[in-house]
Design a protein around this motif. Structure first.
Motif, PDB file in Angstrom:
ATOM      1  N   ARG A 103       0.877  -0.967   0.032  1.00 53.85           N
ATOM      2  CA  ARG A 103       0.198   0.031   0.059  1.00 53.85           C
ATOM      3  C   ARG A 103       0.676   1.527  -0.322  1.00 53.85           C
ATOM      4  N   ARG A 104       1.686   1.016   0.879  1.00 52.19           N
ATOM      5  CA  ARG A 104       3.060   2.239   0.924  1.00 52.19           C
ATOM      6  C   ARG A 104       3.434   2.949  -0.863  1.00 52.19           C
ATOM      7  N   ALA A 105       4.187   1.468  -1.221  1.00 56.00           N
ATOM      8  CA  ALA A 105       4.353   1.524  -2.486  1.00 56.00           C
ATOM      9  C   ALA A 105       3.963   2.541  -3.296  1.00 56.00           C
ATOM     10  N   LEU A 106       2.183   1.706  -3.657  1.00 57.15           N
ATOM     11  CA  LEU A 106       1.452   2.159  -4.476  1.00 57.15           C
ATOM     12  C   LEU A 106       1.028   3.911  -3.952  1.00 57.15           C
ATOM     13  N   ARG A 107       0.957   3.913  -2.370  1.00 62.20           N
ATOM     14  CA  ARG A 107       0.775   5.759  -2.360  1.00 62.20           C
ATOM     15  C   ARG A 107       1.640   6.222  -3.279  1.00 62.20           C
ATOM     16  N   ALA A 108       3.451   6.330  -3.223  1.00 64.88           N
ATOM     17  CA  ALA A 108       4.143   6.880  -3.278  1.00 64.88           C
ATOM     18  C   ALA A 108       4.454   6.725  -4.579  1.00 64.88           C
ATOM     19  N   GLU A 109       3.643   6.104  -5.114  1.00 66.33           N
ATOM     20  CA  GLU A 109       3.630   5.868  -7.089  1.00 66.33           C
ATOM     21  C   GLU A 109       2.866   7.454  -7.620  1.00 66.33           C
ATOM     22  N   ALA A 110       1.675   6.894  -6.578  1.00 66.24           N
ATOM     23  CA  ALA A 110       0.394   7.757  -7.002  1.00 66.24           C
ATOM     24  C   ALA A 110       1.089   9.077  -6.910  1.00 66.24           C
ATOM     25  N   LEU A 111       1.345   9.847  -5.571  1.00 63.17           N
ATOM     26  CA  LEU A 111       1.326  10.943  -4.935  1.00 63.17           C
ATOM     27  C   LEU A 111       2.751  11.721  -5.958  1.00 63.17           C
ATOM     28  N   LYS A 112       4.310  10.644  -6.503  1.00 61.82           N
ATOM     29  CA  LYS A 112       5.239  11.244  -7.212  1.00 61.82           C
ATOM     30  C   LYS A 112       4.716  11.698  -8.428  1.00 61.82           C
ATOM     31  N   GLU A 113       5.107  12.999  -8.267  1.00 62.60           N
ATOM     32  CA  GLU A 113       5.685  14.174  -8.927  1.00 62.60           C
ATOM     33  C   GLU A 113       5.984  13.483 -10.961  1.00 62.60           C
ATOM     34  N   SER A 114       5.848  14.727 -11.515  1.00 60.53           N
ATOM     35  CA  SER A 114       6.097  14.326 -13.251  1.00 60.53           C
ATOM     36  C   SER A 114       7.165  15.169 -12.757  1.00 60.53           C
ATOM     37  N   PRO A 115       7.817  15.056 -14.185  1.00 58.64           N
ATOM     38  CA  PRO A 115       9.461  16.327 -14.299  1.00 58.64           C
ATOM     39  C   PRO A 115       9.334  17.417 -14.047  1.00 58.64           C
ATOM     40  N   SER A 116       7.959  17.825 -14.919  1.00 58.33           N
ATOM     41  CA  SER A 116       7.360  19.245 -15.064  1.00 58.33           C
ATOM     42  C   SER A 116       7.363  19.237 -13.844  1.00 58.33           C
ATOM     43  N   ALA A 117       6.105  18.961 -12.892  1.00 54.20           N
ATOM     44  CA  ALA A 117       5.480  19.323 -11.902  1.00 54.20           C
ATOM     45  C   ALA A 117       6.999  19.856 -11.096  1.00 54.20           C
ATOM     46  N   PHE A 118       7.561  18.780 -10.656  1.00 54.10           N
ATOM     47  CA  PHE A 118       8.915  18.977 -10.202  1.00 54.10           C
ATOM     48  C   PHE A 118       9.930  20.162 -10.089  1.00 54.10           C
ATOM     49  N   PHE A 119      10.092  20.344 -11.655  1.00 55.93           N
ATOM     50  CA  PHE A 119      10.856  21.159 -11.623  1.00 55.93           C
ATOM     51  C   PHE A 119       9.820  23.043 -11.088  1.00 55.93           C
ATOM     52  N   ALA A 120       8.833  22.877 -11.578  1.00 51.65           N
ATOM     53  CA  ALA A 120       8.448  23.801 -11.103  1.00 51.65           C
ATOM     54  C   ALA A 120       8.173  24.479  -9.738  1.00 51.65           C
ATOM     55  N   ARG A 121       8.260  23.153  -8.950  1.00 51.82           N
ATOM     56  CA  ARG A 121       7.660  23.443  -7.909  1.00 51.82           C
ATOM     57  C   ARG A 121       9.197  23.805  -7.208  1.00 51.82           C
ATOM     58  N   ARG A 122      10.258  23.612  -7.408  1.00 52.49           N
ATOM     59  CA  ARG A 122      11.750  23.807  -7.427  1.00 52.49           C
ATOM     60  C   ARG A 122      11.846  25.136  -7.467  1.00 52.49           C
ATOM     61  N   ILE A 123      11.029  26.031  -8.533  1.00 55.22           N
ATOM     62  CA  ILE A 123      11.524  27.004  -9.452  1.00 55.22           C
ATOM     63  C   ILE A 123      10.993  28.015  -8.549  1.00 55.22           C
ATOM     64  N   ARG A 124       9.504  27.734  -8.310  1.00 55.31           N
ATOM     65  CA  ARG A 124       8.437  28.649  -6.704  1.00 55.31           C
ATOM     66  C   ARG A 124       9.546  28.248  -4.951  1.00 55.31           C
ATOM     67  N   GLU A 125       9.968  27.196  -5.211  1.00 53.76           N
ATOM     68  CA  GLU A 125      10.328  27.263  -4.565  1.00 53.76           C
ATOM     69  C   GLU A 125      12.414  28.535  -3.802  1.00 53.76           C
ATOM     70  N   LEU A 126      12.576  28.018  -5.486  1.00 51.66           N
ATOM     71  CA  LEU A 126      13.649  29.149  -5.178  1.00 51.66           C
ATOM     72  C   LEU A 126      13.892  30.391  -4.953  1.00 51.66           C
ATOM     73  N   ARG A 127      12.489  31.301  -5.503  1.00 55.26           N
ATOM     74  CA  ARG A 127      12.279  32.613  -5.825  1.00 55.26           C
ATOM     75  C   ARG A 127      12.039  33.025  -4.722  1.00 55.26           C
ATOM     76  N   HIS A 128      10.959  31.827  -3.856  1.00 56.65           N
ATOM     77  CA  HIS A 128      10.348  31.749  -2.663  1.00 56.65           C
ATOM     78  C   HIS A 128      11.474  32.279  -1.681  1.00 56.65           C
ATOM     79  N   TRP A 129      12.327  31.340  -1.428  1.00 57.84           N
ATOM     80  CA  TRP A 129      13.149  31.448  -0.321  1.00 57.84           C
ATOM     81  C   TRP A 129      14.842  32.492  -0.508  1.00 57.84           C
ATOM     82  N   GLY A 130      15.286  33.217  -2.348  1.00 58.41           N
ATOM     83  CA  GLY A 130      15.769  32.805  -3.194  1.00 58.41           C
ATOM     84  C   GLY A 130      15.642  35.168  -3.015  1.00 58.41           C
ATOM     85  N   SER A 131      14.564  35.219  -2.934  1.00 58.47           N
ATOM     86  CA  SER A 131      13.779  36.630  -2.176  1.00 58.47           C
ATOM     87  C   SER A 131      15.220  37.613  -1.639  1.00 58.47           C
ATOM     88  N   HIS A 132      14.185  38.993  -2.587  1.00 57.94           N
ATOM     89  CA  HIS A 132      15.464  40.088  -1.539  1.00 57.94           C
ATOM     90  C   HIS A 132      15.029  39.694  -0.106  1.00 57.94           C
TER      91      HIS A 132
END
Length: 333
Positions: free
Chosen positions: A41-70
């Protein structure tokens, strides 16, 4: 303690411990058989929650913009320095009172995302958040809270498709739906998976609101520690449906003698319910004073709360326990 049930046992009144100890040891054989199914069940959950590459990079960019802002670079520097000290010292469990000055409530890195560790974290007023790909623990300066007996609250005559309310029937569906709707940079699939592990351990719970066809239109996920219920994830295709669902949940928590409902302070739900704000220290006192209450295990909503609450509903509260006779929560910051 490596088993979250023993964390539960430590917080249980003495006159209830003997029965619970017997239940734990009698269930050992059955749990050995269930271990493969839990892992699957945990393996199935991990697969269901896995991000697509585009979603992963979009979230990382948002994160960097947030914490890297002046305006946040100073806060980010202090947090990183604190994390380096924690790693170097292999530090003790973070404390909300030892939060990093000038931060939004950062208290330290999370040494683990295991259910027993996170249950202890929530009991101290800490919650797991993502910070630049690292699991960390945070405690905001103020909390948006309400008493279960402050309800009914926030109900209007607005149209809603809400037809039925349930608890813990579709945890994974609510988790996936909230992940798709909430782009918050502080969440991460692995933290969502840790919440699912808390659900399996009996600490995390889901509220589901469905329409007449059985489709999920609103819901939430929260963690119950003692008599305090902390809402961590929200999903609302229909905001009025979510409000009515939360009212039904509050009625149920009142019946179970819960003392406090804590929710994200910046959410539309907190604004519509006109929550009170209390300080970090006041919230810690609520956790300490209600540590032996609550309800562990998977939940089922009472039959009289399965229908969505309406603005015309009246609810007669039960007698409030003596240790909870503190009146309505007032702003205390």
């Amino acid at each position: 303690m490596s088993d979250p049930r023993f964390f539960e046992l430590a917080r249980m009144p003495l006159n209830q411990r003997a029965v619970r100890i017997a239940e734990i040891f009698n269930s050992g054989a059955a749990e050995d058989d269930e271990a493969p199914s839990r892992a699957k069940r945990r393996a199935l959950r991990a697969e269901a929650l896995k991000e697509s590459p585009s979603a992963f990079f979009a979230r990382r960019i948002r994160e960097l913009r947030h914490w890297g802002s002046h305006r946040r670079v100073g806060e980010t520097t202090r947090i990183v320095a604190r994390m380096i000290r924690d790693w170097a010292a292999n530090g003790a469990f973070p404390s909300p009172g030892n939060h990093t000055p000038g931060s939004s409530g950062f208290c330290g890195r999370a040494a683990s995302l295991a259910p027993d560790y996170l249950a202890e974290a929530y009991s101290r007023g800490l919650a797991p958040r993502n910070f630049l790909g690292v699991a960390t623990l945070w405690s905001p300066a103020t909390r948006a809270v309400l008493r279960p007996w402050d309800f009914p609250r926030g109900l209007t005559h607005a149209h809603t498709e809400a037809c039925s309310i349930s608890l813990d029937e579709s945890f994974d569906d609510v988790l996936r739906a909230s992940a798709g709707q909430d782009p918050d940079h502080r969440r991460d699939p692995w933290i969502d998976l840790a919440l699912a592990d808390l659900f399996d351990a009996g600490f995390a719970h889901s509220l589901e609101v469905r329409d007449i066809d059985g489709a999920l239109i609103a819901g939430l996920i929260g963690v119950a520690i003692g008599g305090v219920f902390t809402i961590e994830r929200l999903y609302a295709r229909d905001q009025e449906a979510l409000t009515r669902g939360v009212n039904s949940l509050a009625f149920q928590l009142q019946r179970w003698n819960f003392a406090l409902i804590d929710m994200p302070a910046t959410s539309e739900l907190a604004r519509s319910l006109r929550c009170a704000n209390i300080s970090r220290s006041a919230y810690g006192a609520e956790l300490a004073g209600n540590g032996c209450g609550g309800r562990h295990g998977h939940w089922r909503i009472s039959m009289d709360f399965r229908q969505p609450a309406r603005s015309s509903d009246s609810f007669l509260p039960q007698k409030v326990p003596a240790n909870q006779q503190m009146g309505h929560v007032r702003d205390a910051v």
